[in-house]
Structure formats: structure tokens, C-alpha cells
Design a protein around this motif. Structure first.
Motif, PDB file in Angstrom:
ATOM      1  N   MET A   1       0.846  -1.195   0.000  1.00  0.00           N
ATOM      2  CA  MET A   1       0.000   0.000   0.000  1.00  0.00           C
ATOM      3  C   MET A   1       0.878   1.240   0.000  1.00  0.00           C
ATOM      4  N   LEU A   2       0.531   2.188  -0.856  1.00  0.00           N
ATOM      5  CA  LEU A   2       1.268   3.430  -0.945  1.00  0.00           C
ATOM      6  C   LEU A   2       0.922   4.336   0.226  1.00  0.00           C
ATOM      7  N   GLN A   3       1.929   5.024   0.736  1.00  0.00           N
ATOM      8  CA  GLN A   3       1.714   6.013   1.777  1.00  0.00           C
ATOM      9  C   GLN A   3       1.435   7.374   1.130  1.00  0.00           C
ATOM     10  N   GLU A   4       0.939   8.297   1.927  1.00  0.00           N
ATOM     11  CA  GLU A   4       0.770   9.662   1.441  1.00  0.00           C
ATOM     12  C   GLU A   4       2.148  10.268   1.163  1.00  0.00           C
ATOM     13  N   PRO A   5       2.265  11.161   0.186  1.00  0.00           N
ATOM     14  CA  PRO A   5       3.573  11.767  -0.090  1.00  0.00           C
ATOM     15  C   PRO A   5       4.139  12.460   1.150  1.00  0.00           C
ATOM     16  N   ALA A   6       5.423  12.320   1.366  1.00  0.00           N
ATOM     17  CA  ALA A   6       6.067  12.985   2.496  1.00  0.00           C
ATOM     18  C   ALA A   6       5.956  14.494   2.338  1.00  0.00           C
ATOM     19  N   PRO A   7       5.521  15.214   3.379  1.00  0.00           N
ATOM     20  CA  PRO A   7       5.372  16.672   3.266  1.00  0.00           C
ATOM     21  C   PRO A   7       6.666  17.377   2.868  1.00  0.00           C
ATOM     22  N   ARG A   8       7.804  16.789   3.241  1.00  0.00           N
ATOM     23  CA  ARG A   8       9.087  17.443   2.956  1.00  0.00           C
ATOM     24  C   ARG A   8       9.401  17.430   1.454  1.00  0.00           C
ATOM     25  N   TYR A   9       8.812  16.465   0.711  1.00  0.00           N
ATOM     26  CA  TYR A   9       9.092  16.384  -0.727  1.00  0.00           C
ATOM     27  C   TYR A   9       8.383  17.514  -1.458  1.00  0.00           C
ATOM     28  N   GLN A  10       9.145  18.293  -2.196  1.00  0.00           N
ATOM     29  CA  GLN A  10       8.603  19.472  -2.875  1.00  0.00           C
ATOM     30  C   GLN A  10       8.559  19.336  -4.395  1.00  0.00           C
ATOM     31  N   GLY A  11       8.601  18.095  -4.894  1.00  0.00           N
ATOM     32  CA  GLY A  11       8.395  17.886  -6.324  1.00  0.00           C
ATOM     33  C   GLY A  11       9.637  17.862  -7.176  1.00  0.00           C
ATOM     34  N   HIS A  12      10.812  17.779  -6.563  1.00  0.00           N
ATOM     35  CA  HIS A  12      12.051  17.784  -7.347  1.00  0.00           C
ATOM     36  C   HIS A  12      12.105  16.606  -8.319  1.00  0.00           C
ATOM     37  N   LYS A  13      12.495  16.892  -9.540  1.00  0.00           N
ATOM     38  CA  LYS A  13      12.772  15.880 -10.555  1.00  0.00           C
ATOM     39  C   LYS A  13      14.256  15.939 -10.893  1.00  0.00           C
ATOM     40  N   SER A  14      14.848  14.788 -11.139  1.00  0.00           N
ATOM     41  CA  SER A  14      16.288  14.719 -11.353  1.00  0.00           C
ATOM     42  C   SER A  14      16.762  15.671 -12.447  1.00  0.00           C
ATOM     43  N   TYR A  15      17.796  16.411 -12.143  1.00  0.00           N
ATOM     44  CA  TYR A  15      18.494  17.323 -13.059  1.00  0.00           C
ATOM     45  C   TYR A  15      17.609  18.449 -13.568  1.00  0.00           C
ATOM     46  N   SER A  16      16.541  18.748 -12.834  1.00  0.00           N
ATOM     47  CA  SER A  16      15.628  19.808 -13.271  1.00  0.00           C
ATOM     48  C   SER A  16      16.253  21.193 -13.186  1.00  0.00           C
ATOM     49  N   TYR A  17      17.387  21.322 -12.523  1.00  0.00           N
ATOM     50  CA  TYR A  17      18.103  22.583 -12.437  1.00  0.00           C
ATOM     51  C   TYR A  17      18.976  22.828 -13.665  1.00  0.00           C
ATOM     52  N   LEU A  18      19.050  21.814 -14.565  1.00  0.00           N
ATOM     53  CA  LEU A  18      19.803  21.942 -15.806  1.00  0.00           C
ATOM     54  C   LEU A  18      18.847  22.145 -16.982  1.00  0.00           C
ATOM     55  N   GLU A  19      19.390  22.430 -18.138  1.00  0.00           N
ATOM     56  CA  GLU A  19      18.568  22.653 -19.332  1.00  0.00           C
ATOM     57  C   GLU A  19      18.468  21.366 -20.126  1.00  0.00           C
ATOM     58  N   PRO A  20      17.260  20.785 -20.221  1.00  0.00           N
ATOM     59  CA  PRO A  20      17.112  19.538 -20.967  1.00  0.00           C
ATOM     60  C   PRO A  20      17.488  19.704 -22.431  1.00  0.00           C
ATOM     61  N   HIS A  21      17.948  18.640 -23.035  1.00  0.00           N
ATOM     62  CA  HIS A  21      18.394  18.579 -24.427  1.00  0.00           C
ATOM     63  C   HIS A  21      19.710  19.320 -24.656  1.00  0.00           C
ATOM     64  N   SER A  22      19.996  20.309 -23.838  1.00  0.00           N
ATOM     65  CA  SER A  22      21.246  21.039 -23.977  1.00  0.00           C
ATOM     66  C   SER A  22      22.299  20.504 -23.008  1.00  0.00           C
ATOM     67  N   ASP A  23      21.930  20.438 -21.717  1.00  0.00           N
ATOM     68  CA  ASP A  23      22.869  19.972 -20.699  1.00  0.00           C
ATOM     69  C   ASP A  23      22.869  18.447 -20.550  1.00  0.00           C
ATOM     70  N   TYR A  24      21.772  17.818 -20.916  1.00  0.00           N
ATOM     71  CA  TYR A  24      21.700  16.364 -20.790  1.00  0.00           C
ATOM     72  C   TYR A  24      20.674  15.806 -21.770  1.00  0.00           C
TER      73      TYR A  24
END
Length: 400
Positions: A1-24
Motif C-alpha cells: 500500500m502506498l503512503q501519502e507523499p512525504a510533506p518534505r518532498y517538494q516535487g524535485h525531478k532529477s536534473y531539473s536545475y539543468l537545461e534539458p536537451h542542452s545539458d543532458y
């Protein structure tokens, strides 16, 4: 059974601080939540509330996972892995209920410079790239001590322990163990199925046991405080490691050969030896591994058949879970790297193939369903607390 999302998680996706297609390079990724139907344990509302309470109040530690998101099209897996930018499944982990996860970084499949994996450069690329992403968010945090795990629990974070299934990348360089420790690695396997400089793997017809270099490596791991894993080691090498180590060792992800007769499972002799020296066995759930005669269609029930056997064999203080799951098509991973996984099978008994392991398919759902099964079968709070994390903490207190 899945738990509710942890409140501390704020939606980060891997490498989202970089520019897709350009940086990776961008790959369409598998779903972290809802890729397969949710497993129905038939729990009452009260039982579901008890599961959530147990995961909240106690340490829940998965002893072995690969908490990465695979490409939606598993046919792109080799291309994806060659970039070294495997994505961490932050969203899925936020619903896992876990306190900590031993993440083993898919080093054998991180074929950046070689098709065969287990190369030092590939390992450093995979480790460094994943860590760079982890440091750019504040939900998953690298843990290098028990204090870090306890702090993560208090802060509503998930502690990630860096582990590696195999010591082959150190070659004959003992000091590379220290380098890995410096990079944050706190758990290290001896051999991954094939023999290496340290000892024999479980696929070898003759296991020569722990080598002289292997004994030096075990001693170095003990001195540094690196937990030792013998999951993929041969039987004699496993026994030698247990004897040579001054502290308990882990079998982070395996099962009982008496329940399912393949070389990937551990014989009673090894399991007893591990437990007698204070160690713990984490039960595996990668597709088509921990099957049983009663449940040959691999599912949570098959996995728990191994659990019941192991508790009867060595006691509940020496059993936990290392499901060895990931987000995406795990069966497809095995097919893609068939030459690397076939040797794990041994003379595998005939069994039905499954597309995924129902009830324990990914790191997000595994421990919720394991705890749910234990609640449904009337295990006490103390017993459940031990097997979902307490036993692991006890060993780490001695090792780290």
C-alpha cells in the motif's frame, strides 16, 4: 500500500536545475506511481492505519534497492545508462514510508565506458552524477552514519545510504576502498556472481573462497566502517567472509535455497553462519528470484514464504527485507542484460514468467505492502519493528 507523499518532498525531478536537451539527454521515463495496479491486501481501515503508524513510529530501512527511474521504453536502457545520468525516483520514494534506503546505484549496468560494467570509471561517473543531483534538493539526504539516519527521521527526510553490490571495480587497489568511503559509500559487496580479486561469485562451478587480497579487503572494510554484503558471493566465499569479519555481515538481498533451489538463494549453512555471528539477511524480490513451490507466480506471497522459512530457521532478529526493486520494467532490465543475469539462475526450476512482482514491484510500494502483510498476519508491533528496520540498525551500530 502506498503512503501519502512525504510533506518534505517538494516535487524535485532529477536534473531539473539543468537545461534539458542542452545539458543532458532526455528520455521519456517510466511512471514512478501507478505503472502497475496497486496491490490489494484486503486490509481493513484499522489495519491500514496501523501500517501507517508503524512506518511513522519506527525505523523502516530497505537493505537493498536501486531507487532509479528507468526509461519508459526499456529498449533505450543501454543508451540511458551510458549517459551516467540515471534519475532518482524522488516522487516514488516520497510515498514509500521508508526512513532510509540502501541504494546500490546499478553499477553493474552503468556501462558508460564498457559493455561489461563494473569498471572503476563507470562506478565513479554513476556515483558522482547521482550525488550531484541529490545535493540539489532537500528531501533525500546522503547518510554516512546512524546519526544521519536518525536526523533524517526527525526532519521528515529520507536517508540514502550509498552501497555497491560488488568490489570488482577496486581491482587490486586496496586504497580504493578508502576512496569509496570518502565518496560516502557505506556498504560494499564482495563479488557479483563472477569471481574477482577478493573471492568467488555464485555463478562459478568451483568457489575457491576468500582470497588473501579478499581478507585484506575485509579487514580494511572493518577498519573503515563499511558494511559487507555477501549476497552474490559463492557459498564458500560467503562462509569465509563471515568468519574473517570482526563484525556482523549482511546478506542484503537473497532468499532461502531450501524454499527455491537456485544458486541465487543462500543455503541454510550460510544463513545460519551469518545469523550466529549477529548478521542479518534481507529478503530479495527482483523478478523470478524468491519464488516458492506454493507461489511459483512471483508475488509478495512468494517473498513472504521465504520470510516465514528464515524466521523459523534463524529467528526474527536476523531477518529483514532488501527487495532490490526499481521504478520501471525490471524484467526488461534482466532481458537487456541477459548475459549478465543468466548466471544467477543456476539450474532454475520451471516456473511461470511474470511481467512484474505483484505487491513488491518498486521501492515506493514495497515496504507498505510488506508491513501490510505482517499486520494482516497478526505479527506484533515489536516483531514488525525489528524486521522493517530494527534488525538493520542493530547491525549498523556494530559495523559503523
Amino acid at each position: 500500500m502506498l503512503q501519502e507523499p512525504a510533506p518534505r518532498y517538494q516535487g524535485h525531478k532529477s536534473y531539473s536545475y539543468l537545461e534539458p536537451h542542452s545539458d543532458y539527454r532526455v528520455f521519456p521515463l517510466a511512471k514512478e506511481v501507478g505503472r502497475v495496479p496497486e496491490y490489494d491486501l484486503g486490509l481493513s481501515d484499522a489495519q491500514r492505519e496501523r501500517v501507517t503508524r508503524l512506518l511513522t513510529e519506527h525505523m523502516a530501512i530497505s537493505l537493498h534497492e536501486h531507487a532509479v527511474v528507468l526509461p519508459e521504453n526499456v529498449g533505450q536502457l543501454r543508451e540511458y545508462n551510458r549517459t551516467a545520468r540515471q534519475r532518482t525516483g524522488f516522487e516514488g520514494l516520497s510515498r514509500s514510508g521508508l526512513t532510509a534506503v540502501f541504494d546500490n546505484f546499478m553499477a553493474g549496468a552503468s556501462c558508460v565506458t564498457s559493455e561489461n560494467g563494473w569498471k572503476w570509471n563507470d562506478l565513479i561517473y554513476a556515483l558522482g552524477m547521482r550525488m550531484s543531483d541529490i545535493y540539489k534538493q532537500d528531501y533525500v539526504t546522503l547518510a554516512t552514519s546512524l546519526a544521519d539516519i536518525y536526523e533524517a527521521k526527525r526532519n521528515g527526510q529520507l536517508a540514502l545510504v550509498a552501497g555497491l553490490e560488488c568490489s570488482s571495480p577496486i581491482e587490486n587497489e586496496l586504497d580504493r576502498i578508502d576512496i569509496l568511503y570518502g565518496f560516502g559509500v557505506r556498504q560494499l559487496g564482495i563479488a557479483y556472481s563472477q569471481a574477482n580479486m577478493l573471492g568467488g561469485g555464485l555463478s562459478e562451478r568451483r568457489d575457491g573462497g576468500l582470497t588473501h587480497f579478499g581478507r585484506r579487503a575485509v579487514d580494511r572494510m572493518n577498519k573503515l566502517g563499511i558494511a559487507i554484503d555477501i549476497s552474490h558471493s559463492g557459498d564458500q566465499t560467503s562462509l569465509d567472509v563471515i568468519e574473517a569479519s570482526r563484525v556482523p555481515v549482511f546478506i542484503t538481498h537473497a532468499g532461502a535455497r531450501a524454499v527455491w533451489d537456485t544458486s541465487r538463494m543462500k543455503p541454510d549453512e550460510v544463513i545460519r553462519a551469518c545469523a550466529e555471528r549477529g548478521g542479518v539477511i534481507g529478503i530479495e524480490a527482483a523478478p523470478h528470484t524468491t519464488l516458492s513451490a506454493d507461489h511459483p507466480h512471483h508475488s509478495l506471497e512468494s517473498v513472504m514464504d521465504h520470510f516465514k522459512y528464515l524466521v523459523d530457521l534463524v529467528g526474527i532478529d536476523h531477518v529483514t527485507f532488501g527487495p532490490d526493486t526499481m521504478f520501471g520494467d525490471h524484467v526488461g532490465v534482466h532481458v537487456t542484460y541477459a548475459s549478465g543475469y543468466a548466471h544467477d539462475a543456476g539450474n532454475r526450476p520451471e516456473h511461470p514468467r511474470v511481467e512484474y512482482v505483484a505487491g513488491i514491484e518498486n521501492p515506493g510500494e514495497a515496504f507498505g505492502n510488506i508491513a501490510g502483510w505482517l499486520v494482516k498476519h497478526d505479527y506484533s508491533d515489536d516483531e514488525i519493528a525489528k524486521v522493517i528496520g530494527g534488525n538493520t540498525v542493530r547491525v549498523l551500530e556494530q559495523v559503523w
